[in-house]
Design a protein around this motif. Structure first.
Motif, PDB file in Angstrom:
ATOM      1  N   VAL A  42       0.625  -0.824  -0.001  1.00 30.82           N
ATOM      2  CA  VAL A  42      -0.025   0.215   0.178  1.00 30.82           C
ATOM      3  C   VAL A  42       1.118   1.403   0.228  1.00 30.82           C
ATOM      4  O   VAL A  42       2.338   1.142   0.720  1.00 30.82           O
ATOM      5  CB  VAL A  42      -0.636  -0.142   1.424  1.00 30.82           C
ATOM      6  N   ILE A  43       0.536   2.584  -0.534  1.00 31.98           N
ATOM      7  CA  ILE A  43       1.347   3.486  -1.266  1.00 31.98           C
ATOM      8  C   ILE A  43       0.844   4.796  -0.056  1.00 31.98           C
ATOM      9  O   ILE A  43      -0.505   4.615  -0.138  1.00 31.98           O
ATOM     10  CB  ILE A  43       1.693   3.772  -2.143  1.00 31.98           C
ATOM     11  N   LEU A  44       1.293   5.320   1.066  1.00 30.41           N
ATOM     12  CA  LEU A  44       0.923   5.856   1.737  1.00 30.41           C
ATOM     13  C   LEU A  44       2.044   7.184   1.415  1.00 30.41           C
ATOM     14  O   LEU A  44       2.207   7.406   1.649  1.00 30.41           O
ATOM     15  CB  LEU A  44       1.257   5.806   3.590  1.00 30.41           C
ATOM     16  N   PHE A  45       1.569   8.006   0.846  1.00 29.31           N
ATOM     17  CA  PHE A  45       1.544   9.412   0.218  1.00 29.31           C
ATOM     18  C   PHE A  45       1.457  10.980   1.799  1.00 29.31           C
ATOM     19  O   PHE A  45       0.299  11.392   1.470  1.00 29.31           O
ATOM     20  CB  PHE A  45       1.723  10.388  -0.907  1.00 29.31           C
ATOM     21  N   ASN A  46       2.269  10.836   2.812  1.00 28.57           N
ATOM     22  CA  ASN A  46       2.321  11.270   3.649  1.00 28.57           C
ATOM     23  C   ASN A  46       0.858  12.590   3.526  1.00 28.57           C
ATOM     24  O   ASN A  46       2.024  13.039   2.615  1.00 28.57           O
ATOM     25  CB  ASN A  46       3.556  11.181   4.337  1.00 28.57           C
ATOM     26  N   ILE A  47       0.382  13.041   4.839  1.00 28.68           N
ATOM     27  CA  ILE A  47      -0.144  14.823   4.545  1.00 28.68           C
ATOM     28  C   ILE A  47       0.881  15.097   5.508  1.00 28.68           C
ATOM     29  O   ILE A  47       0.484  14.375   6.714  1.00 28.68           O
ATOM     30  CB  ILE A  47      -1.150  13.920   3.705  1.00 28.68           C
ATOM     31  N   TRP A  48      -0.723  16.680   5.936  1.00 29.65           N
ATOM     32  CA  TRP A  48      -0.486  16.959   6.980  1.00 29.65           C
ATOM     33  C   TRP A  48      -1.620  17.436   7.284  1.00 29.65           C
ATOM     34  O   TRP A  48      -1.784  18.681   8.537  1.00 29.65           O
ATOM     35  CB  TRP A  48       0.924  17.946   7.252  1.00 29.65           C
ATOM     36  N   ASP A  49      -2.373  17.814   6.988  1.00 25.52           N
ATOM     37  CA  ASP A  49      -3.608  18.769   7.104  1.00 25.52           C
ATOM     38  C   ASP A  49      -4.688  18.396   6.152  1.00 25.52           C
ATOM     39  O   ASP A  49      -4.570  17.373   5.503  1.00 25.52           O
ATOM     40  CB  ASP A  49      -3.674  19.972   7.055  1.00 25.52           C
ATOM     41  N   ALA A  50      -5.936  18.518   6.424  1.00 20.67           N
ATOM     42  CA  ALA A  50      -6.677  18.332   5.700  1.00 20.67           C
ATOM     43  C   ALA A  50      -7.107  18.391   4.669  1.00 20.67           C
ATOM     44  O   ALA A  50      -7.582  17.624   3.389  1.00 20.67           O
ATOM     45  CB  ALA A  50      -8.226  19.291   6.758  1.00 20.67           C
ATOM     46  N   GLY A  51      -6.250  19.539   3.691  1.00 18.21           N
ATOM     47  CA  GLY A  51      -6.195  20.749   2.523  1.00 18.21           C
ATOM     48  C   GLY A  51      -5.325  18.983   1.765  1.00 18.21           C
ATOM     49  O   GLY A  51      -5.273  18.919   0.770  1.00 18.21           O
ATOM     50  N   SER A  52      -4.448  18.714   2.421  1.00 19.10           N
ATOM     51  CA  SER A  52      -3.597  17.309   1.526  1.00 19.10           C
ATOM     52  C   SER A  52      -3.877  17.127   1.568  1.00 19.10           C
ATOM     53  O   SER A  52      -3.460  15.580   0.945  1.00 19.10           O
ATOM     54  CB  SER A  52      -1.806  17.944   2.454  1.00 19.10           C
ATOM     55  N   ALA A  53      -4.267  16.073   3.006  1.00 23.28           N
ATOM     56  CA  ALA A  53      -5.386  15.174   2.928  1.00 23.28           C
ATOM     57  C   ALA A  53      -6.256  14.603   1.080  1.00 23.28           C
ATOM     58  O   ALA A  53      -6.299  13.434   0.660  1.00 23.28           O
ATOM     59  CB  ALA A  53      -6.268  14.668   3.850  1.00 23.28           C
ATOM     60  N   GLY A  54      -7.401  15.930   1.314  1.00 21.82           N
ATOM     61  CA  GLY A  54      -7.913  16.008  -0.301  1.00 21.82           C
ATOM     62  C   GLY A  54      -7.495  15.390  -1.303  1.00 21.82           C
ATOM     63  O   GLY A  54      -7.700  14.899  -1.631  1.00 21.82           O
ATOM     64  N   ALA A  55      -6.243  16.706  -1.548  1.00 25.25           N
ATOM     65  CA  ALA A  55      -5.303  16.332  -2.587  1.00 25.25           C
ATOM     66  C   ALA A  55      -4.860  14.594  -2.654  1.00 25.25           C
ATOM     67  O   ALA A  55      -4.787  14.307  -3.957  1.00 25.25           O
ATOM     68  CB  ALA A  55      -4.297  17.171  -2.667  1.00 25.25           C
ATOM     69  N   VAL A  56      -4.420  14.378  -1.556  1.00 24.80           N
ATOM     70  CA  VAL A  56      -3.767  13.414  -2.521  1.00 24.80           C
ATOM     71  C   VAL A  56      -5.224  11.829  -2.161  1.00 24.80           C
ATOM     72  O   VAL A  56      -4.789  11.106  -2.630  1.00 24.80           O
ATOM     73  CB  VAL A  56      -3.121  13.027  -0.321  1.00 24.80           C
ATOM     74  N   ARG A  57      -6.115  12.188  -1.293  1.00 20.38           N
ATOM     75  CA  ARG A  57      -7.082  11.327  -1.793  1.00 20.38           C
ATOM     76  C   ARG A  57      -7.345  11.896  -3.335  1.00 20.38           C
ATOM     77  O   ARG A  57      -7.942  10.338  -3.578  1.00 20.38           O
ATOM     78  CB  ARG A  57      -8.552  11.662  -1.063  1.00 20.38           C
ATOM     79  N   ASP A  58      -7.974  12.671  -4.025  1.00 25.20           N
ATOM     80  CA  ASP A  58      -8.625  13.026  -4.800  1.00 25.20           C
ATOM     81  C   ASP A  58      -7.102  12.242  -6.381  1.00 25.20           C
ATOM     82  O   ASP A  58      -7.486  11.788  -7.495  1.00 25.20           O
ATOM     83  CB  ASP A  58      -8.133  14.360  -5.730  1.00 25.20           C
ATOM     84  N   ALA A  59      -5.920  12.384  -6.265  1.00 22.91           N
ATOM     85  CA  ALA A  59      -4.964  11.234  -6.366  1.00 22.91           C
ATOM     86  C   ALA A  59      -5.139   9.805  -6.527  1.00 22.91           C
ATOM     87  O   ALA A  59      -4.801   9.078  -7.818  1.00 22.91           O
ATOM     88  CB  ALA A  59      -3.608  12.463  -5.772  1.00 22.91           C
ATOM     89  N   GLY A  60      -6.076   9.224  -5.773  1.00 17.16           N
ATOM     90  CA  GLY A  60      -6.177   7.976  -6.232  1.00 17.16           C
ATOM     91  C   GLY A  60      -5.980   7.266  -5.246  1.00 17.16           C
ATOM     92  O   GLY A  60      -5.693   5.395  -4.683  1.00 17.16           O
ATOM     93  N   ALA A  61      -5.363   7.437  -4.348  1.00 21.33           N
ATOM     94  CA  ALA A  61      -5.219   7.088  -2.614  1.00 21.33           C
ATOM     95  C   ALA A  61      -6.014   6.154  -2.400  1.00 21.33           C
ATOM     96  O   ALA A  61      -7.208   6.549  -1.849  1.00 21.33           O
ATOM     97  CB  ALA A  61      -4.180   8.087  -1.479  1.00 21.33           C
ATOM     98  N   GLN A  62      -5.872   5.183  -0.963  1.00 19.01           N
ATOM     99  CA  GLN A  62      -6.153   4.356  -0.603  1.00 19.01           C
ATOM    100  C   GLN A  62      -6.784   4.455   0.869  1.00 19.01           C
ATOM    101  O   GLN A  62      -7.673   4.010   1.340  1.00 19.01           O
ATOM    102  CB  GLN A  62      -5.980   2.576  -0.973  1.00 19.01           C
ATOM    103  N   ALA A  63      -5.712   5.391   1.096  1.00 14.71           N
ATOM    104  CA  ALA A  63      -5.207   5.995   2.342  1.00 14.71           C
ATOM    105  C   ALA A  63      -4.990   6.749   2.543  1.00 14.71           C
ATOM    106  O   ALA A  63      -3.929   6.679   1.835  1.00 14.71           O
ATOM    107  CB  ALA A  63      -5.574   4.144   3.670  1.00 14.71           C
ATOM    108  N   ILE A  64      -4.792   7.608   4.009  1.00 10.37           N
ATOM    109  CA  ILE A  64      -4.295   8.911   4.490  1.00 10.37           C
ATOM    110  C   ILE A  64      -3.393   8.223   5.522  1.00 10.37           C
ATOM    111  O   ILE A  64      -3.950   7.916   6.909  1.00 10.37           O
ATOM    112  CB  ILE A  64      -5.626   9.904   4.865  1.00 10.37           C
ATOM    113  N   ALA A  65      -2.123   9.027   5.625  1.00  8.94           N
ATOM    114  CA  ALA A  65      -1.352   9.236   6.466  1.00  8.94           C
ATOM    115  C   ALA A  65      -0.551  10.413   6.562  1.00  8.94           C
ATOM    116  O   ALA A  65      -0.084  10.471   5.899  1.00  8.94           O
ATOM    117  CB  ALA A  65      -0.054   8.057   6.260  1.00  8.94           C
ATOM    118  N   THR A  66      -0.492  10.879   7.939  1.00  5.12           N
ATOM    119  CA  THR A  66       0.256  12.005   8.562  1.00  5.12           C
ATOM    120  C   THR A  66       1.588  11.630   8.773  1.00  5.12           C
ATOM    121  O   THR A  66       2.464  10.246   9.417  1.00  5.12           O
ATOM    122  CB  THR A  66      -0.639  12.238  10.238  1.00  5.12           C
ATOM    123  N   GLY A  67       2.552  12.996   8.679  1.00  2.78           N
ATOM    124  CA  GLY A  67       3.831  12.628   9.060  1.00  2.78           C
ATOM    125  C   GLY A  67       3.826  12.968  10.301  1.00  2.78           C
ATOM    126  O   GLY A  67       3.408  14.873  10.418  1.00  2.78           O
TER     127      GLY A  67
END
Length: 258
Positions: free
Chosen positions: A21-46
């Motif tokens: 599973v690829i987790l492209f780490n995010i830091w806030d709600a906005g970056s989480a939305g961007a990674v979600r829109d890119a097709g992520a299966q899950a969200i991971a903070t760093g």
């Protein structure tokens, strides 16, 4: 809670040896939305980008309340499983670990990164001590009724230069993976490990899904998959790339000569 339980189960199911599973780490709600829109299966903070985005340095320097509030907003913003980089759970005692884990679960997260380095101190926790801490985290999840994914992290490799990594360190890591698995860990995270042979040996030696971070010098994801890695994360890399871009764009704008 039903959705949170299902998200926890879904997140766990994403960890497959050889199909990471690829987790492209995010830091806030906005970056989480961007990674979600890119097709992520899950969200991971760093932990580092979360802290730096709020003006703090890494290492539990962002206040716990602020970190949890941020996690809550991220969970609310995306309809995906969210795992929290919880560093050392902001606690030294087993009771403190359990209490803070319960608070984090109340924010809706379904997974944790949990480090074995002594935050604010030196070195790593003794293996037996850290195993008890992992057990406390697992029991807190069970008490809350959430089958959260506990990604037990060792800082053995991240704290030393890659060219000094040897078989003795690898055997220490394998022993820690076994101890953490017995204590209730769902996965094993070895940031800083870059050697292909050693990554393969670690994946073969533990039943736990292995997480490798894609720092510069780490094998490509396709090679990590061949080595049976089950999770590839990016840590602070996306945030640092974004900050570099932002700085360059700001300099170009500010240096405009009409």
């Amino acid at each position: 809670m039903t959705d949170q339980i299902q998200n926890a189960k879904t997140f766990t199911s994403l960890h497959k040896k050889g199909d990471p599973v690829i987790l492209f780490n995010i830091w806030d709600a906005g970056s989480a939305g961007a990674v979600r829109d890119a097709g992520a299966q899950a969200i991971a903070t760093g932990s580092a980008p979360v802290a730096m985005a709020q003006g703090f340095s890494d290492g539990q320097n962002i206040p716990l309340e602020a970190a949890l509030d941020n996690a809550r907003r991220i969970v609310s913003a995306v309809d995906l499983p969210v795992t929290l980089d919880f560093e050392g759970a902001y606690a030294e005692t087993l009771q403190g670990v359990a209490e803070n884990v319960k608070r984090a679960l109340e924010c809706g997260v379904v997974g944790f990164n949990f480090e074995d380095q002594v935050i604010g101190g030196e070195g790593l926790y003794d293996m037996a001590v850290q195993a008890k801490r992992v057990e406390a985290m697992r029991k807190a999840c069970e008490s809350a009724g959430i089958p959260a994914y506990v990604n037990a992290r060792t800082d053995l490799f991240l704290k030393t230069p890659a060219d000094t990594h040897d078989q003795a360190m690898l055997q220490d890591a394998i022993a820690r993976a076994a101890a953490y698995e017995t204590a209730g860990a769902s996965g094993f995270f070895a940031p800083g490990l870059k050697d292909e042979t050693m990554i393969g040996q670690l994946c073969e030696a533990t039943n736990l899904p292995v997480n490798i971070i894609a720092l510069p010098g780490t094998p490509e994801t396709s090679k990590l998959a061949e080595l049976d890695v089950a999770r590839v994360s990016y840590g602070p890399v996306p945030y640092r790339q974004m900050i570099t871009w932002l700085t360059e764009q700001a300099q170009a704008a500010l240096n405009y000569q009409g």
